[in-house]
Design an enzyme around this catalytic site. Structure first.
Site, mmCIF file in Angstrom:
data_model
loop_
_atom_site.group_PDB
_atom_site.id
_atom_site.type_symbol
_atom_site.label_atom_id
_atom_site.label_comp_id
_atom_site.label_asym_id
_atom_site.label_seq_id
_atom_site.Cartn_x
_atom_site.Cartn_y
_atom_site.Cartn_z
ATOM 1 N N ARG A 1 0.815 -1.214 0.000
ATOM 2 C CA ARG A 1 0.000 0.000 0.000
ATOM 3 C C ARG A 1 0.848 1.263 0.000
ATOM 4 N NH1 ARG A 1 -2.933 -0.395 4.870
ATOM 5 N NH2 ARG A 1 -1.481 1.108 5.730
ATOM 6 N N TYR B 1 -14.754 21.978 -12.464
ATOM 7 C CA TYR B 1 -15.348 20.700 -12.902
ATOM 8 C C TYR B 1 -16.524 20.392 -11.972
ATOM 9 C CZ TYR B 1 -15.132 15.563 -13.724
ATOM 10 O OH TYR B 1 -15.393 14.260 -14.017
ATOM 11 N N ASP C 1 -6.751 22.628 -10.392
ATOM 12 C CA ASP C 1 -6.999 21.496 -11.279
ATOM 13 C C ASP C 1 -6.371 21.862 -12.622
ATOM 14 O OD1 ASP C 1 -8.026 19.642 -13.106
ATOM 15 O OD2 ASP C 1 -9.873 19.373 -11.949
ATOM 16 N N LYS D 1 -7.168 11.812 -18.384
ATOM 17 C CA LYS D 1 -7.295 12.538 -19.645
ATOM 18 C C LYS D 1 -6.010 12.404 -20.449
ATOM 19 C CE LYS D 1 -11.293 13.374 -18.015
ATOM 20 N NZ LYS D 1 -11.624 14.442 -17.085
HETATM 21 C C1 LIG Z 1 -12.329 14.321 -15.849
HETATM 22 C C2 LIG Z 1 -11.894 15.413 -14.932
HETATM 23 C C3 LIG Z 1 -11.723 15.183 -13.572
HETATM 24 C C4 LIG Z 1 -12.044 13.858 -12.941
HETATM 25 O O1 LIG Z 1 -11.303 12.782 -13.415
HETATM 26 P P1 LIG Z 1 -11.910 11.298 -13.208
HETATM 27 O O2 LIG Z 1 -10.770 10.399 -13.461
HETATM 28 O O3 LIG Z 1 -13.023 11.175 -14.188
HETATM 29 O O4 LIG Z 1 -12.396 11.231 -11.797
HETATM 30 C C5 LIG Z 1 -11.285 16.227 -12.794
HETATM 31 N N1 LIG Z 1 -11.062 17.440 -13.314
HETATM 32 C C6 LIG Z 1 -11.219 17.700 -14.613
HETATM 33 C C7 LIG Z 1 -10.942 19.063 -15.131
HETATM 34 C C8 LIG Z 1 -11.653 16.695 -15.457
HETATM 35 O O5 LIG Z 1 -11.836 16.965 -16.761
#
Ligand SMILES: *Cc1c(COP(=O)(O)O)cnc(C)c1O
Length: 397
Positions: free
Chosen positions: A62, A115, A187, A212
């Protein structure tokens, strides 16, 4: 120390070279180019002395293994922070970062264009724990000072804004926060550390949905949190205390994605700008929301702070009835309709920010459509959009 822990030799290199070399050490793994996928919970100690003094490089599954460590090390060098932790999704990276720096009685300033599920974390989990959230206008800049209270502990940013692509003056907000001893989080999924380095702009915690662009192939959910200074100590403690881990397979996919991140982003950038410029000329389109377009309200800040733009942007269409919008989407064949983005595939979704924003008003003249420009040939994608616009016009009459 082994190569994976000493990345100082890579820091002077261009990003393309960093992406190829960071976080792997073939000499350590019998020459295999990529770090192996190491499955394991128990780690054996060779002697009693090693066991009780924790002398091993790894202690327990872990707590990390060579596969997760390789990805963390690479990301740490790219972000330029004090360390990186990995989480099972982008949203868990957001929530763990927030839980690292906030507690009962604290106040959070959250950008209104975050988001949407990030807002849900604030409005549910954080609220239940006694953390109050105030949403703020992304264009507020240094004016954020007026929203700071005695108990404000954190300011969360996202630039450009989710779906609507407003730019934020990140350095100005970070400077105000620092003067008030408030932690900043961003973010940074859209830009990745290749196109924007939050820590250089004064931001303490940099978050990515590795789902992404790091993953890049629509086959991975991954979150990353990079932090500097006292915030790093809080992030690594909270991440460890909560017992967050990711599978070695996912870490290996993340590391594989990194190797091609530079060439993929260069293509996404070029293709999306080409498409955005083309869409600006289309009679069906009222406006294109993309900060790298000189006409965009956020362009000056984008140009000042960012080194590039990725493949995601939006457009506002001229008013059409909903059946015409449906015909547009149903005619697309190369663009898929689906959430998420950052993979090799092109995507289109409708959106409406009126549903959830509270500090700003979303007033647009027609339907809003978000596009992700993938790795397809751009002319083929334009032809797909041409067919969809024609079907939209047919359905409108
Ligand atoms: C998709 C996304 C997230 C979340 O990612 P997940 O892997 O789907 O939880 C967070 N912030 C932004 C800007 C995103 O596009």
């Amino acid at each position: 120390m082994a190569g994976m822990e000493d990345e100082s030799k890579n820091t002077g290199m261009a990003p393309a070279t960093q992406l190829v070399h960071l976080g792997r050490d073939p000499k350590r793994f019998d020459g295999f180019v990529n770090t192996p996928v190491v499955r394991g919970s128990t780690v054996l100690s060779p002697t009693y002395d090693d066991l009780i003094h924790h002398r091993g490089r790894y202690s327990y599954g872990r707590r990390g293994n060579p596969t997760t460590e390789g990805l963390e090390t690479a990301l740490k060098a790219l972000e330029g922070g004090d360390g990186v932790v990995l989480t099972p999704s982008g949203l868990s990276a957001v929530s763990i970062a927030l839980l690292s720096v906030l507690g009962t009685g604290d106040h959070l300033l959250m950008v209104d264009t975050a988001y949407r599920p990030t807002r849900t974390v604030c409005d549910t989990v954080l609220k239940r724990l006694g953390v109050e959230t105030t949403y703020y206008d992304p264009l507020i800049g240094a004016g954020i000072e007026g929203l700071i209270r005695d108990n404000t502990r954190a300011i969360f940013l996202e630039a450009p804004g989710s779906q609507s692509f407003e730019m934020q003056d990140v350095p100005a907000i970070a400077a105000v926060a620092r003067a008030h001893d408030i932690v900043t989080l961003i973010d940074n999924t859209w830009a990745t550390p290749l196109f924007f380095k939050p820590h250089s702009a004064g931001v303490d915690i940099s978050i990515q949905a590795g789902t992404k662009y790091i993953g890049g192939h629509a086959d991975l959910n991954l979150g990353t949190i990079s932090a500097i200074g006292p915030a790093w100590k809080k992030v690594i403690a909270t991440h460890g205390n909560l017992g967050i881990t990711i599978s070695p397979d996912d870490a290996a996919l993340g590391a594989r994605g990194l190797r091609t991140l530079g060439v993929r982003l260069a293509h996404h950038q070029r293709a999306a700008l080409d498409m955005a410029t083309w869409l600006q000329q289309r009679p069906e389109v009222s406006r294109v929301l993309h900060p790298a377009l000189p006409s965009d309200p956020g362009h000056t800040i984008w140009k000042r702070d960012f080194r590039g733009a990725s493949g995601l942007f939006s457009m506002i269409l001229k008013p059409v009835p909903e059946r015409a919008l449906a015909a547009f989407f149903d005619t697309l064949t190369l663009f898929g309709m689906g959430y998420s983005w950052g993979g090799y595939e092109s995507l289109a979704i409708p959106f409406d920010c009126r549903d959830y924003r509270t500090a700003t008003t979303w007033e647009v003249e027609g339907p809003a459509v978000r596009l992700h420009i993938g790795l397809d040939d751009v002319d083929d994608l334009k032809a797909d959009l041409c067919r969809a616009f024609a079907a939209m016009a047919d359905a409108a009459t």
